[in-house]
Write a protein that holds these residues in place. Structure first.
Motif, PDB file in Angstrom:
ATOM      1  N   GLY A  28      -3.853   1.004  -0.053  1.00  0.00           N
ATOM      2  CA  GLY A  28      -2.918   1.741   0.850  1.00  0.00           C
ATOM      3  C   GLY A  28      -2.589   3.168   0.693  1.00  0.00           C
ATOM      4  O   GLY A  28      -2.058   3.868   1.075  1.00  0.00           O
ATOM      5  N   PHE A  29      -3.124   3.611  -0.649  1.00  0.00           N
ATOM      6  CA  PHE A  29      -2.817   5.016  -1.274  1.00  0.00           C
ATOM      7  C   PHE A  29      -3.948   5.741  -0.647  1.00  0.00           C
ATOM      8  O   PHE A  29      -5.046   5.616  -1.059  1.00  0.00           O
ATOM      9  CB  PHE A  29      -2.611   4.828  -2.631  1.00  0.00           C
ATOM     10  N   SER A  30      -3.794   7.222  -0.640  1.00  0.00           N
ATOM     11  CA  SER A  30      -4.805   8.174  -0.170  1.00  0.00           C
ATOM     12  C   SER A  30      -4.030   9.330  -0.309  1.00  0.00           C
ATOM     13  O   SER A  30      -3.079   9.605  -0.146  1.00  0.00           O
ATOM     14  CB  SER A  30      -5.321   7.918   1.204  1.00  0.00           C
ATOM     15  N   ALA A  31      -5.174  10.447  -0.970  1.00  0.00           N
ATOM     16  CA  ALA A  31      -4.494  11.688  -1.435  1.00  0.00           C
ATOM     17  C   ALA A  31      -4.349  12.291   0.101  1.00  0.00           C
ATOM     18  O   ALA A  31      -3.721  13.521   0.172  1.00  0.00           O
ATOM     19  CB  ALA A  31      -5.678  12.337  -2.210  1.00  0.00           C
ATOM     20  N   TYR A  32      -5.176  11.993   1.140  1.00  0.00           N
ATOM     21  CA  TYR A  32      -4.935  12.544   2.573  1.00  0.00           C
ATOM     22  C   TYR A  32      -4.448  11.355   3.384  1.00  0.00           C
ATOM     23  O   TYR A  32      -5.249  10.881   4.119  1.00  0.00           O
ATOM     24  CB  TYR A  32      -6.090  13.296   3.079  1.00  0.00           C
ATOM     25  N   PRO A  33      -3.010  10.920   3.238  1.00  0.00           N
ATOM     26  CA  PRO A  33      -2.762   9.817   4.071  1.00  0.00           C
ATOM     27  C   PRO A  33      -2.738  10.160   5.541  1.00  0.00           C
ATOM     28  O   PRO A  33      -2.515  11.067   6.076  1.00  0.00           O
ATOM     29  CB  PRO A  33      -1.338   9.642   3.679  1.00  0.00           C
ATOM     30  N   VAL A  34      -3.521   9.265   6.306  1.00  0.00           N
ATOM     31  CA  VAL A  34      -3.387   9.150   7.895  1.00  0.00           C
ATOM     32  C   VAL A  34      -2.599   8.079   8.214  1.00  0.00           C
ATOM     33  O   VAL A  34      -2.462   7.854   9.570  1.00  0.00           O
ATOM     34  CB  VAL A  34      -5.097   9.067   8.211  1.00  0.00           C
ATOM     35  N   ILE A 150       5.439   2.516  17.623  1.00  0.00           N
ATOM     36  CA  ILE A 150       4.686   3.204  16.942  1.00  0.00           C
ATOM     37  C   ILE A 150       4.550   2.973  15.491  1.00  0.00           C
ATOM     38  O   ILE A 150       5.450   2.615  15.111  1.00  0.00           O
ATOM     39  CB  ILE A 150       5.091   4.809  17.141  1.00  0.00           C
ATOM     40  N   GLY A 151       3.433   2.889  14.951  1.00  0.00           N
ATOM     41  CA  GLY A 151       3.418   2.973  13.484  1.00  0.00           C
ATOM     42  C   GLY A 151       2.526   1.548  13.320  1.00  0.00           C
ATOM     43  O   GLY A 151       1.529   0.906  13.885  1.00  0.00           O
ATOM     44  N   GLU A 152       2.708   0.961  12.325  1.00  0.00           N
ATOM     45  CA  GLU A 152       2.090  -0.348  11.602  1.00  0.00           C
ATOM     46  C   GLU A 152       2.385  -1.657  12.466  1.00  0.00           C
ATOM     47  O   GLU A 152       3.144  -2.618  12.191  1.00  0.00           O
ATOM     48  CB  GLU A 152       2.278  -0.593  10.395  1.00  0.00           C
ATOM     49  N   LEU A 177       4.334  -6.985  13.231  1.00  0.00           N
ATOM     50  CA  LEU A 177       3.882  -6.123  12.225  1.00  0.00           C
ATOM     51  C   LEU A 177       2.574  -6.529  11.548  1.00  0.00           C
ATOM     52  O   LEU A 177       2.069  -7.642  11.442  1.00  0.00           O
ATOM     53  CB  LEU A 177       5.164  -6.197  11.181  1.00  0.00           C
ATOM     54  N   THR A 178       1.911  -5.470  11.026  1.00  0.00           N
ATOM     55  CA  THR A 178       0.671  -5.600  10.595  1.00  0.00           C
ATOM     56  C   THR A 178       0.872  -5.952   8.918  1.00  0.00           C
ATOM     57  O   THR A 178       1.996  -6.150   8.523  1.00  0.00           O
ATOM     58  CB  THR A 178      -0.142  -4.451  10.467  1.00  0.00           C
ATOM     59  N   ALA A 179      -0.282  -6.192   8.197  1.00  0.00           N
ATOM     60  CA  ALA A 179       0.022  -6.618   6.748  1.00  0.00           C
ATOM     61  C   ALA A 179       0.462  -5.434   6.003  1.00  0.00           C
ATOM     62  O   ALA A 179       0.939  -5.654   4.890  1.00  0.00           O
ATOM     63  CB  ALA A 179      -1.518  -7.383   6.447  1.00  0.00           C
ATOM     64  N   ARG A 180       0.068  -4.470   6.421  1.00  0.00           N
ATOM     65  CA  ARG A 180       0.317  -3.216   5.752  1.00  0.00           C
ATOM     66  C   ARG A 180       1.675  -2.564   5.946  1.00  0.00           C
ATOM     67  O   ARG A 180       2.203  -1.380   5.545  1.00  0.00           O
ATOM     68  CB  ARG A 180      -0.425  -2.077   5.769  1.00  0.00           C
ATOM     69  N   ALA A 181       2.539  -3.295   7.049  1.00  0.00           N
ATOM     70  CA  ALA A 181       3.636  -2.731   7.400  1.00  0.00           C
ATOM     71  C   ALA A 181       5.007  -2.850   6.340  1.00  0.00           C
ATOM     72  O   ALA A 181       4.930  -3.880   5.554  1.00  0.00           O
ATOM     73  CB  ALA A 181       4.438  -3.334   8.633  1.00  0.00           C
ATOM     74  N   SER A 182       5.716  -1.947   6.275  1.00  0.00           N
ATOM     75  CA  SER A 182       6.781  -1.805   5.355  1.00  0.00           C
ATOM     76  C   SER A 182       7.945  -2.502   6.000  1.00  0.00           C
ATOM     77  O   SER A 182       8.534  -1.922   7.017  1.00  0.00           O
ATOM     78  CB  SER A 182       7.057  -0.398   4.901  1.00  0.00           C
ATOM     79  N   GLY A 229       6.937   1.937   9.502  1.00  0.00           N
ATOM     80  CA  GLY A 229       6.187   2.777   8.400  1.00  0.00           C
ATOM     81  C   GLY A 229       5.284   1.692   7.759  1.00  0.00           C
ATOM     82  O   GLY A 229       5.334   0.492   7.744  1.00  0.00           O
ATOM     83  N   ARG A 230       4.445   2.397   6.822  1.00  0.00           N
ATOM     84  CA  ARG A 230       3.655   1.742   6.059  1.00  0.00           C
ATOM     85  C   ARG A 230       3.661   1.763   4.672  1.00  0.00           C
ATOM     86  O   ARG A 230       4.704   2.430   4.128  1.00  0.00           O
ATOM     87  CB  ARG A 230       2.136   2.450   6.213  1.00  0.00           C
ATOM     88  N   GLN A 231       3.368   0.757   4.040  1.00  0.00           N
ATOM     89  CA  GLN A 231       3.962   0.407   2.635  1.00  0.00           C
ATOM     90  C   GLN A 231       3.411   1.464   1.669  1.00  0.00           C
ATOM     91  O   GLN A 231       2.288   2.101   1.961  1.00  0.00           O
ATOM     92  CB  GLN A 231       3.427  -1.043   2.170  1.00  0.00           C
ATOM     93  N   SER A 232       4.057   2.178   0.861  1.00  0.00           N
ATOM     94  CA  SER A 232       3.613   2.968  -0.191  1.00  0.00           C
ATOM     95  C   SER A 232       2.609   2.250  -1.101  1.00  0.00           C
ATOM     96  O   SER A 232       2.660   1.170  -1.338  1.00  0.00           O
ATOM     97  CB  SER A 232       4.738   3.639  -0.727  1.00  0.00           C
ATOM     98  N   PHE A 233       2.250   3.032  -2.127  1.00  0.00           N
ATOM     99  CA  PHE A 233       1.415   2.518  -3.266  1.00  0.00           C
ATOM    100  C   PHE A 233       2.246   1.729  -4.071  1.00  0.00           C
ATOM    101  O   PHE A 233       1.777   0.431  -4.395  1.00  0.00           O
ATOM    102  CB  PHE A 233       1.002   3.796  -3.894  1.00  0.00           C
ATOM    103  N   CYS A 234       3.475   1.938  -4.435  1.00  0.00           N
ATOM    104  CA  CYS A 234       4.350   1.432  -5.284  1.00  0.00           C
ATOM    105  C   CYS A 234       4.739  -0.059  -4.498  1.00  0.00           C
ATOM    106  O   CYS A 234       4.739  -0.963  -5.184  1.00  0.00           O
ATOM    107  CB  CYS A 234       5.710   2.190  -5.700  1.00  0.00           C
ATOM    108  N   GLU A 235       4.950  -0.062  -3.282  1.00  0.00           N
ATOM    109  CA  GLU A 235       5.282  -1.057  -2.644  1.00  0.00           C
ATOM    110  C   GLU A 235       4.146  -2.073  -2.709  1.00  0.00           C
ATOM    111  O   GLU A 235       4.489  -3.327  -2.787  1.00  0.00           O
ATOM    112  CB  GLU A 235       5.756  -0.956  -1.128  1.00  0.00           C
TER     113      GLU A 235
END
Length: 358
Positions: A28-34, A150-152, A177-182, A229-235
């Protein structure tokens, strides 16, 4: 040895390229998050928002004020008198210019009018042609009101607002919610004027679904935006460690109700009654039963000879036989009442319709 170091270096470079490639992600981490990420400004405004107050929620919904027609609303126009010769197009949709088409009666502007005002406008248009008053009924079939998810979520988009929906209804309508939802980055944003303050309300999804906590299950209004929102890298990395913890913006001190009937909405002011101890009555003494099977009281069983039976036996009342034609009825003497508690058992001969037991 050098070969192993070279392979490890190549793998590290490959992983780094995948993680930093535009549009690609690793965990779920990207330098250019979409993905949908909650901004710092949103978090700051959300931290200043208080959910305490007279907000409409799941258990305290409110009725919307009078609806003012606007482009996109679907109407149904009917004549009050079905025998009238006047004919109108029944199904109408308010056009972008705020009008509806009444065929031979022309176009009528109904935007920014209530249903009662729209009825009066249609009646005036008909009366101008027919030269007589005609009563009509205008009903709102489908309003243009929308809310947005809107969102995940599995099916983000705009959904029609019927008026009873809550945050949980909206999320489930959008497919969940999706699997990547926070679970900790959910909010309800309510539209405000450009130069006004902002209304952002936190949503505690786990408390709503797992505990039935209605504190953040708000009653939706037209134009509400639900952002997931989407989960962050740490989450994602710490999902197995902190995935079951309560979010910081949610109430972490939940109290269990001792009586489940508190959740019965048919009794909003329910107070559990005190537990009453029911003492069973002792079984009656067989010696206190009379010949008729009724339980005699202490007075009936006392030595004074008073009898207090619950029903009237036939032997205690004067009886008559059928007289001969033209003769007066002759009374038949009844059996005397017993004076001894056990005397009724020693009397000889049964009464009418009774059985004698030893």
């Amino acid at each position: 040895m050098n070969t192993q170091i070279s392979i490890a270096a190549k793998l590290s470079c490959l992983l780094l390229l995948v993680a930093t490639a535009p549009g690609c992600s690793l965990l779920g981490f990207s330098a250019y998050p979409v993905a949908h990420v909650m901004t710092d400004d949103t978090k700051e405004v959300l931290a200043q928002t208080s959910v305490r107050g007279p907000l409409a929620r799941e258990l305290s919904k409110e009725v919307r004020p009078a609806h003012y027609l606007q482009p996109g609303d679907e109407l149904l126009i009917e004549l009050a008198d079905f025998d009238s010769d006047v004919r109108l197009p029944a199904d109408q949709q308010v056009m972008a210019d705020g009008t509806i088409d009444l065929a031979e009666f022309g176009r009528v502007v109904v935007a920014s009018l209530t249903l009662e005002q729209a009825e009066a406008a249609v009646q005036r248009a008909i009366a101008a042609v027919e030269k007589e008053a005609v009563a009509v009924n205008v009903r709102l079939i489908q309003p243009i009101h929308r809310y947005y998810v809107i969102g995940e979520v599995n099916s983000p988009g705009a959904y029609p607002l019927a008026g009873h929906e809550t945050v949980l209804d909206a999320i489930l309508e959008a497919g969940g919610l999706t699997a990547r939802a926070s679970a900790c980055d959910l909010l309800l944003a309510r539209p405000t004027q450009p130069c006004s303050c902002r209304v952002t309300l936190p949503v505690c999804y786990r408390a709503i679904t797992q505990l039935g906590d209605t504190t953040t299950n708000y009653h939706l209004q037209p134009g509400d935006r639900i952002f997931v929102g989407r989960q962050s890298f740490c989450e994602e990395m710490l999902a197995y460690c902190k995935g079951s913890q309560t979010c910081e913006r949610c109430c972490s001190r939940q109290v269990a109700c001792r009586d489940p009937r508190v959740g019965d909405q048919t009794q909003p002011n329910f107070v559990p009654p005190p537990v009453e101890r029911i003492i069973p009555e002792p079984l009656p003494d067989l010696d206190a039963l009379g010949d008729d099977g009724m339980i005699r009281t202490d007075e009936a069983a006392s030595a004074d000879g008073a009898s207090a039976l619950n029903d009237l036996p036939t032997g205690d009342l004067p009886a008559t036989e059928l007289p001969a034609p033209g003769q007066p009825p002759t009374p038949v003497p009844s059996r005397p009442l017993p004076t001894d508690p056990g005397a009724d058992r020693q009397l000889q001969g049964p009464l009418d319709g009774e059985l004698e037991f030893d």
